[in-house]
Motif scaffolding. Structure first.
Motif, PDB file in Angstrom:
ATOM      1  N   ARG A   1       0.844  -1.177   0.000  1.00 23.52           N
ATOM      2  CA  ARG A   1       0.000   0.000   0.000  1.00 23.52           C
ATOM      3  C   ARG A   1       0.882   1.230   0.000  1.00 23.52           C
ATOM      4  NH1 ARG A   1      -5.074  -0.848   3.065  1.00 23.52           N
ATOM      5  NH2 ARG A   1      -4.746   1.260   3.847  1.00 23.52           N
ATOM      6  N   LYS A   2       0.316   2.355  -0.481  1.00 24.16           N
ATOM      7  CA  LYS A   2       1.067   3.599  -0.450  1.00 24.16           C
ATOM      8  C   LYS A   2       1.269   4.061   0.985  1.00 24.16           C
ATOM      9  CE  LYS A   2      -0.239   5.296  -5.036  1.00 24.16           C
ATOM     10  NZ  LYS A   2      -0.883   6.374  -5.810  1.00 24.16           N
ATOM     11  N   GLN A   3       0.305   3.812   1.857  1.00 23.00           N
ATOM     12  CA  GLN A   3       0.430   4.202   3.253  1.00 23.00           C
ATOM     13  C   GLN A   3       0.294   2.967   4.129  1.00 23.00           C
ATOM     14  OE1 GLN A   3      -1.910   7.544   4.362  1.00 23.00           O
ATOM     15  NE2 GLN A   3      -1.719   7.189   6.551  1.00 23.00           N
ATOM     16  N   GLN A   4       1.260   2.781   5.019  1.00 23.24           N
ATOM     17  CA  GLN A   4       1.216   1.610   5.876  1.00 23.24           C
ATOM     18  C   GLN A   4       0.158   1.765   6.964  1.00 23.24           C
ATOM     19  OE1 GLN A   4       5.491   1.749   6.805  1.00 23.24           O
ATOM     20  NE2 GLN A   4       5.654  -0.318   5.979  1.00 23.24           N
ATOM     21  N   ILE A   5      -0.327   0.620   7.442  1.00 28.20           N
ATOM     22  CA  ILE A   5      -1.346   0.598   8.485  1.00 28.20           C
ATOM     23  C   ILE A   5      -0.668   0.442   9.835  1.00 28.20           C
ATOM     24  CG2 ILE A   5      -3.345  -0.656   9.380  1.00 28.20           C
ATOM     25  CD1 ILE A   5      -3.946  -1.573   6.555  1.00 28.20           C
ATOM     26  N   ALA A   6      -0.976   1.342  10.749  1.00 27.89           N
ATOM     27  CA  ALA A   6      -0.422   1.247  12.096  1.00 27.89           C
ATOM     28  C   ALA A   6      -1.078   0.088  12.834  1.00 27.89           C
ATOM     29  CB  ALA A   6      -0.648   2.546  12.857  1.00 27.89           C
ATOM     30  N   VAL A   7      -0.258  -0.752  13.478  1.00 30.32           N
ATOM     31  CA  VAL A   7      -0.760  -1.869  14.274  1.00 30.32           C
ATOM     32  C   VAL A   7      -0.443  -1.574  15.744  1.00 30.32           C
ATOM     33  CG1 VAL A   7      -0.694  -4.347  14.689  1.00 30.32           C
ATOM     34  CG2 VAL A   7      -0.381  -3.467  12.372  1.00 30.32           C
TER      35      VAL A   7
ATOM     36  N   GLY B   1     -20.155  -3.841  10.483  1.00 36.22           N
ATOM     37  CA  GLY B   1     -21.157  -3.043   9.783  1.00 36.22           C
ATOM     38  C   GLY B   1     -20.802  -1.575   9.626  1.00 36.22           C
ATOM     39  N   ASN B   2     -19.698  -1.108  10.195  1.00 33.10           N
ATOM     40  CA  ASN B   2     -19.307   0.295  10.075  1.00 33.10           C
ATOM     41  C   ASN B   2     -17.940   0.416   9.419  1.00 33.10           C
ATOM     42  OD1 ASN B   2     -17.722  -0.732  12.076  1.00 33.10           O
ATOM     43  ND2 ASN B   2     -18.449   0.613  13.704  1.00 33.10           N
ATOM     44  N   GLY B   3     -17.585  -0.590   8.629  1.00 33.81           N
ATOM     45  CA  GLY B   3     -16.286  -0.608   7.981  1.00 33.81           C
ATOM     46  C   GLY B   3     -15.216  -1.273   8.820  1.00 33.81           C
ATOM     47  N   CYS B   4     -15.534  -1.612  10.088  1.00 33.28           N
ATOM     48  CA  CYS B   4     -14.575  -2.260  10.974  1.00 33.28           C
ATOM     49  C   CYS B   4     -14.730  -3.777  10.910  1.00 33.28           C
ATOM     50  CB  CYS B   4     -14.766  -1.785  12.419  1.00 33.28           C
ATOM     51  SG  CYS B   4     -14.485  -0.010  12.633  1.00 33.28           S
ATOM     52  N   LEU B   5     -13.655  -4.474  11.201  1.00 32.13           N
ATOM     53  CA  LEU B   5     -13.646  -5.923  11.208  1.00 32.13           C
ATOM     54  C   LEU B   5     -13.068  -6.429  12.514  1.00 32.13           C
ATOM     55  CD1 LEU B   5     -12.222  -6.656   7.629  1.00 32.13           C
ATOM     56  CD2 LEU B   5     -14.600  -6.888   8.345  1.00 32.13           C
TER      57      LEU B   5
ATOM     58  N   ARG C   1     -13.962   6.391  16.569  1.00 33.99           N
ATOM     59  CA  ARG C   1     -12.823   5.988  15.747  1.00 33.99           C
ATOM     60  C   ARG C   1     -12.342   7.078  14.796  1.00 33.99           C
ATOM     61  NH1 ARG C   1     -15.496   3.954  11.114  1.00 33.99           N
ATOM     62  NH2 ARG C   1     -17.742   4.076  11.437  1.00 33.99           N
ATOM     63  N   ALA C   2     -12.903   8.300  14.928  1.00 34.61           N
ATOM     64  CA  ALA C   2     -12.464   9.435  14.106  1.00 34.61           C
ATOM     65  C   ALA C   2     -12.548   9.123  12.613  1.00 34.61           C
ATOM     66  CB  ALA C   2     -11.043   9.854  14.489  1.00 34.61           C
ATOM     67  N   GLY C   3     -13.560   8.349  12.231  1.00 38.17           N
ATOM     68  CA  GLY C   3     -13.754   8.020  10.818  1.00 38.17           C
ATOM     69  C   GLY C   3     -12.910   6.874  10.317  1.00 38.17           C
ATOM     70  N   ASN C   4     -12.053   6.322  11.173  1.00 41.78           N
ATOM     71  CA  ASN C   4     -11.181   5.231  10.741  1.00 41.78           C
ATOM     72  C   ASN C   4     -11.928   3.904  10.704  1.00 41.78           C
ATOM     73  OD1 ASN C   4      -8.186   6.148  10.556  1.00 41.78           O
ATOM     74  ND2 ASN C   4      -8.941   7.151  12.405  1.00 41.78           N
ATOM     75  N   ARG C   5     -11.489   3.058   9.802  1.00 39.60           N
ATOM     76  CA  ARG C   5     -11.971   1.681   9.767  1.00 39.60           C
ATOM     77  C   ARG C   5     -10.950   0.836  10.517  1.00 39.60           C
ATOM     78  NH1 ARG C   5     -12.788   3.163   3.949  1.00 39.60           N
ATOM     79  NH2 ARG C   5     -14.999   3.642   3.727  1.00 39.60           N
ATOM     80  N   ILE C   6     -11.372   0.258  11.623  1.00 41.00           N
ATOM     81  CA  ILE C   6     -10.449  -0.427  12.524  1.00 41.00           C
ATOM     82  C   ILE C   6     -10.591  -1.935  12.394  1.00 41.00           C
ATOM     83  CG2 ILE C   6      -9.749  -0.721  14.943  1.00 41.00           C
ATOM     84  CD1 ILE C   6     -10.926   2.006  15.538  1.00 41.00           C
ATOM     85  N   GLY C   7      -9.468  -2.607  12.284  1.00 38.56           N
ATOM     86  CA  GLY C   7      -9.440  -4.058  12.368  1.00 38.56           C
ATOM     87  C   GLY C   7      -9.002  -4.445  13.771  1.00 38.56           C
TER      88      GLY C   7
ATOM     89  N   ALA D   1      -9.696  -4.990   2.171  1.00 33.94           N
ATOM     90  CA  ALA D   1     -10.224  -4.830   3.535  1.00 33.94           C
ATOM     91  C   ALA D   1     -10.460  -3.366   3.876  1.00 33.94           C
ATOM     92  CB  ALA D   1      -9.267  -5.451   4.545  1.00 33.94           C
ATOM     93  N   ARG D   2      -9.735  -2.463   3.230  1.00 31.83           N
ATOM     94  CA  ARG D   2      -9.931  -1.011   3.361  1.00 31.83           C
ATOM     95  C   ARG D   2      -9.853  -0.543   4.808  1.00 31.83           C
ATOM     96  NH1 ARG D   2     -15.302   0.550   0.765  1.00 31.83           N
ATOM     97  NH2 ARG D   2     -14.334   2.571   0.381  1.00 31.83           N
ATOM     98  N   LEU D   3      -8.935  -1.111   5.566  1.00 29.79           N
ATOM     99  CA  LEU D   3      -8.771  -0.710   6.959  1.00 29.79           C
ATOM    100  C   LEU D   3      -7.710   0.389   7.087  1.00 29.79           C
ATOM    101  CD1 LEU D   3      -8.843  -4.187   8.748  1.00 29.79           C
ATOM    102  CD2 LEU D   3     -10.689  -2.514   8.599  1.00 29.79           C
ATOM    103  N   ASP D   4      -7.829   1.181   8.143  1.00 33.18           N
ATOM    104  CA  ASP D   4      -6.891   2.263   8.399  1.00 33.18           C
ATOM    105  C   ASP D   4      -5.984   1.974   9.589  1.00 33.18           C
ATOM    106  OD1 ASP D   4      -8.119   4.194   6.445  1.00 33.18           O
ATOM    107  OD2 ASP D   4      -9.830   3.933   7.778  1.00 33.18           O
ATOM    108  N   VAL D   5      -6.495   1.234  10.567  1.00 33.95           N
ATOM    109  CA  VAL D   5      -5.781   0.956  11.805  1.00 33.95           C
ATOM    110  C   VAL D   5      -6.096  -0.478  12.219  1.00 33.95           C
ATOM    111  CG1 VAL D   5      -5.448   1.630  14.230  1.00 33.95           C
ATOM    112  CG2 VAL D   5      -6.058   3.350  12.536  1.00 33.95           C
ATOM    113  N   ILE D   6      -5.126  -1.155  12.849  1.00 31.13           N
ATOM    114  CA  ILE D   6      -5.361  -2.489  13.410  1.00 31.13           C
ATOM    115  C   ILE D   6      -4.986  -2.453  14.889  1.00 31.13           C
ATOM    116  CG2 ILE D   6      -4.655  -4.923  13.393  1.00 31.13           C
ATOM    117  CD1 ILE D   6      -4.153  -4.631  10.382  1.00 31.13           C
ATOM    118  N   VAL D   7      -5.876  -2.981  15.732  1.00 31.22           N
ATOM    119  CA  VAL D   7      -5.611  -3.068  17.170  1.00 31.22           C
ATOM    120  C   VAL D   7      -5.572  -4.536  17.557  1.00 31.22           C
ATOM    121  CG1 VAL D   7      -6.402  -2.485  19.492  1.00 31.22           C
ATOM    122  CG2 VAL D   7      -6.752  -0.860  17.610  1.00 31.22           C
ATOM    123  N   ILE D   8      -4.478  -4.968  18.189  1.00 32.78           N
ATOM    124  CA  ILE D   8      -4.364  -6.337  18.685  1.00 32.78           C
ATOM    125  C   ILE D   8      -4.595  -6.315  20.184  1.00 32.78           C
ATOM    126  CG2 ILE D   8      -2.872  -8.353  18.962  1.00 32.78           C
ATOM    127  CD1 ILE D   8      -1.321  -7.471  16.531  1.00 32.78           C
TER     128      ILE D   8
END
Length: 377
Positions: free
Chosen positions: A8-14, A69-73, A36-42, A94-101
């Protein structure tokens, strides 16, 4: 890595979220999903019990993945499946912006951090280890779980939760304990500072501490139905309009904005980054190194002791500026601004000056923190 999945052009912060039972970690996680400030969170968890799925609109479940249902997985995995699911969640589809483990049940937080730093996945970047601590049960937790010392030592951000149940003197004592425990122990940027500590109640922190508001292409900002999150944000804005500034979530931390049209000196900036002060959690922005690299601006991403630069070609007619934002708790904004100003070159370079051997050597410290410098950026 799947060769058919280009970087991706921009990496996803985990982000790794840790904390012992009762600390409020799950409450904080659900707070982020609702704010989530508009972010799609995994979200990667050990089991779905950590997520209040019943309170959300579930649009579908495939295997161990639930769409919220809100773009998050949300994915329920074990440690052996982590790389596989990170690959799946970072695919463009997946169109995610951020991933939280959520670390509970998966692995020790420091092991998860090592796995992320050693990952070959080009789509991700380390977003920090957040340790949630129950302020009211801090001493009891240390007795039951001595390993919390290790967690605090490697944490980038400590959220001191449930501070409404302890006084200011107790909060100060716990902060001192955390600062002593989380003393620097090397890492990506040696000499880094101890973890920033912020106070919270009910796990409510400003999401911008962890990730930036999402910026969507114009085509994605078309008219849409109001979501539950929109209504919550509107209600909260009304509540805060009548409350004092101390009630706002962003009052728990400070931020510093720095802009310069004079290029930064690579060696001076690296000295600043190598000696980041206690409490400075994130640095983000773009750096102009002038003659050090006339062709590129450098995207700077620092969280805790982690540091990374990513060169990006200047856009046509783009102003050659350094623009940085620093976020932390208990920091001295004026001092940080002065220290950054001192990192500038003594004078703007003469137009047409080309890079010589001295300029090239001055960039070596920066290039140490460029990932895959042999690859196409």
């Amino acid at each position: 890595m799947n060769p058919s999945s280009p970087p991706r052009k921009q990496q996803i912060a985990v982000i790794v979220l840790a904390g012992f039972l009762g600390s409020g970690k799950t409450t904080l996680l659900n707070h982020l999903l609702r704010n989530r400030a508009g972010n799609r969170i995994g979200v990667i968890v050990n089991d779905f019990g950590s997520i209040e799925i019943d309170a959300m609109t579930v649009s579908g479940q495939v295997g161990s993945t639930v769409s919220l249902g809100n773009g998050c997985l949300c994915c329920a995995v074990d440690a052996s499946e982590l790389d596989t699911f990170l690959e799946a969640l970072t695919r463009p589809a997946a169109r995610l912006d951020v991933i939280v483990i959520e670390a509970s049940g998966l692995a020790e937080p420091q092991e998860l951090v090592r796995m992320l730093l050693a990952s070959d996945n080009p789509h991700i970047v380390y977003g920090g280890l957040v340790e949630v601590v129950d302020a009211a049960e801090f001493d009891a937790t240390r007795e039951r779980h001595p390993e919390i010392e290790r967690h605090l030592a490697v944490a980038d951000l400590v959220v001191l939760n449930k501070t409404d149940r302890v006084g200011s003197e107790e909060q100060a004592r716990i902060r001192d304990v955390v600062a002593a425990t989380g003393a620097p122990a090397g890492g990506e940027a040696e000499g880094g500072s101890a973890a920033a500590v912020i106070c919270a109640t009910y796990g409510r922190i400003d999401p911008e501490l962890l990730f930036d508001p999402a910026l969507r292409p114009d085509g994605e900002e078309k008219a849409r139905q109001l979501t539950f999150e929109d209504l919550l944000l509107a209600e909260r804005a009304e509540e805060e309009a009548g409350a004092g500034h101390e009630h706002h979530l962003h009052a728990a931390y400070e931020s510093v904005s720095f802009t310069s049209d004079v290029p930064m000196n690579p060696r001076r900036l690296m000295e600043f980054l190598d000696s980041r002060p206690h409490g400075l959690y994130r640095i983000k922005g773009f750096v102009d190194f002038g003659v050090g690299d006339r062709d590129n601006t450098y995207v700077l991403h620092a969280v805790g002791r982690f540091l990374r630069f990513a060169p990006r070609p200047w856009a046509r007619d783009e102003p050659h500026l350094t623009q940085l934002v620093l976020i932390g708790s208990g920091i001295d904004p004026d001092r940080l601004h002065k220290e950054l100003a001192d990192c500038r070159e003594s004078a703007a370079p003469v137009p047409g000056t080309t890079q010589d051997a001295a300029h090239e050597r001055s960039m070596w410290g920066v290039l140490r923190y460029v990932q895959g410098s042999d690859d196409d950026a």
